[in-house]
Scaffold this active site. Structure first.
Site: not given
Length: 314
Positions: A151, A263, A281, A283
Site C-alpha cells: 500500500g 534506535e 523514525h 516518516a
C-alpha cells in the site's frame, strides 16, 4: 477491562477508550521495564508503538492479555507467534499512516536530488555557493525504484508519477501479470534491474531473515552511480557503515534514513554529511496520521475487548 498504553497516542483516542475501559496511559512506560511488567499484570489489552518489546517475558507477565494494538504497521517488536499461541489478537494500524510515509519518500528524494537545501548556514554566514549548487537534479524524468509494492509503495508511486517520474518496482510476492501493474502504471523488474535503472531507491519491506542486511556493501555498489536511497522500512535492512562509505566516496548521490539498526543509533559510523538525512523514525508520524492511527487502534481494541466480553457473558 484494563488497557495499558506504553507509548504516545493521540489524546482524543485515549479519551475515547477511557470512556469505556480502565485505561493507564503513560508514554514513558516503555522506558521503565519493571513498571511496564507491573502494569500489564492485570491488563486485557496493551497498546504500543515500535519501541515496546512485546516478547515472551512480557507476555508471561500478562496472563489476561487479549489484544495488542500496534500504533503503526511493523510487527518486528511483537512476538506474533507467541501471541497466536495465547490467542492474543495483534492489531496493526494498516494503511493509516501510508500517506505520511509516501510523502516522506518523495520529499526526501526531491531534497537529495536537488542538493541545495543544506546550504542555509553558508548563506547566513555571507557565503554565496551559487556555482557549486547549480548542478542539482530535477525530479521529473527520473526513475523511482520501489523495493516492496504494498500500500505505501503504491501510494508513493502515484505521487511520483504525478511529478513526472517513471516508476519500477521489485516485489516477488506479486506476479508479473498481476493487474496492479497495469492499474498503477508501474513496471515490475528484478532487483538487479531496479538497481541499474533507479535514480531513487525506496525500501518498503519488513525486516525478516531474508531481508536483514539486504543492502550490504555489495548491493549498494550495484546501485546506479549518483542514485539516492530512502529507507523508511526497518534499519536492519541497510548496512549503515557501508552506506556512509558509498556517500563519502561519491558513489551515491544521497540517502535518507528514518530507521536504524539500533534506535537511537550509537557509535560513529553515521557521519555528518550534507547529502545524508537522518530522522528519528517519524516518516509515518504526522499530526494527521497520528490521529488516524490512534483512532483506528482505539476502534480495533474496543471491538476486540467488547467481543471478548460478549463471548464470556454467553
Amino acid at each position: 477491562m484494563k488497557i495499558i498504553i506504553s507509548e504516545f497516542m493521540d489524546e482524543a483516542a485515549v479519551d475515547q477508550l477511557r470512556a469505556r475501559f480502565d485505561v493507564t496511559y503513560d508514554a514513558g512506560l516503555v522506558d521503565r521495564p519493571d513498571d511496564l511488567l507491573a502494569a500489564v499484570a492485570h491488563a486485557d489489552a496493551l497498546i504500543v508503538r515500535n519501541r515496546t518489546q512485546v516478547n515472551q517475558a512480557l507476555l508471561a507477565g500478562a496472563p489476561q492479555l487479549k489484544a495488542v494494538g500496534r500504533l503503526g504497521v511493523g510487527l518486528d517488536n511483537i512476538d506474533v507467534a507467541a501471541c497466536e499461541q495465547r490467542n492474543i489478537q495483534v492489531l496493526p494500524a494498516t494503511g493509516a499512516n501510508a500517506l505520511a510515509v509516501a510523502e516522506y519518500v518523495i520529499v526526501s528524494a526531491m531534497l537529495l536530488l536537488r542538493g541545495v537545501f543544506a546550504a542555509s548556514p553558508d548563506i547566513a554566514r555571507g557565503e554565496w555557493p551559487r556555482a557549486r549548487l547549480s548542478d542539482g537534479r530535477e525530479t521529473g524524468g527520473k526513475v523511482l525504484g520501489l523495493i516492496g509494492f504494498g500500500g505505501i509503495g503504491q501510494l508513493a508511486a502515484s505521487l511520483a508519477r504525478n511529478l513526472g517520474m517513471s516508476v519500477c518496482a521489485y516485489d516477488p510476492a506479486i506476479k508479473d501479470d498481476a493487474a496492479i501493474w497495469q492499474e498503477t502504471g508501474v513496471r515490475p523488474v528484478s532487483l538487479d534491474q531496479l538497481l541499474e535503472q533507479a535514480d531513487v531507491v525506496s525500501l518498503h519491506i519488513p525486516l525478516l531473515d531474508s531481508t536483514r542486511g539486504l543492502f550490504d556493501a555489495a548491493r549498494i555498489a550495484k546501485m546506479k552511480p549518483g542514485a539516492v536511497l530512502v529507507n523508511t522500512s526497518r534499519g536492519g535492512i541497510v548496512d549503515e557503515a557501508a552506506l556512509v562509505s558509498a556517500l563519502q566516496e561519491g558513489r551515491l548521490g544521497g540517502a535518507a534514513l528514518d530507521v536504524f539498526e539500533q534506535e537511537p543509533p550509537t557509535g560513529q559510523h553515521l557521519a555528518h554529511l550534507p547529502n545524508l538525512i537522518l530522522t528519528p523514525h517519524v516518516a509515518g508520524v504526522t499530526a494527521e496520521s497520528n490521529q488516524r492511527v490512534s483512532q483506528l487502534i482505539a476502534d480495533r481494541v474496543s471491538k476486540c475487548l467488547s467481543a471478548d466480553a460478549a463471548a464470556t457473558a454467553r
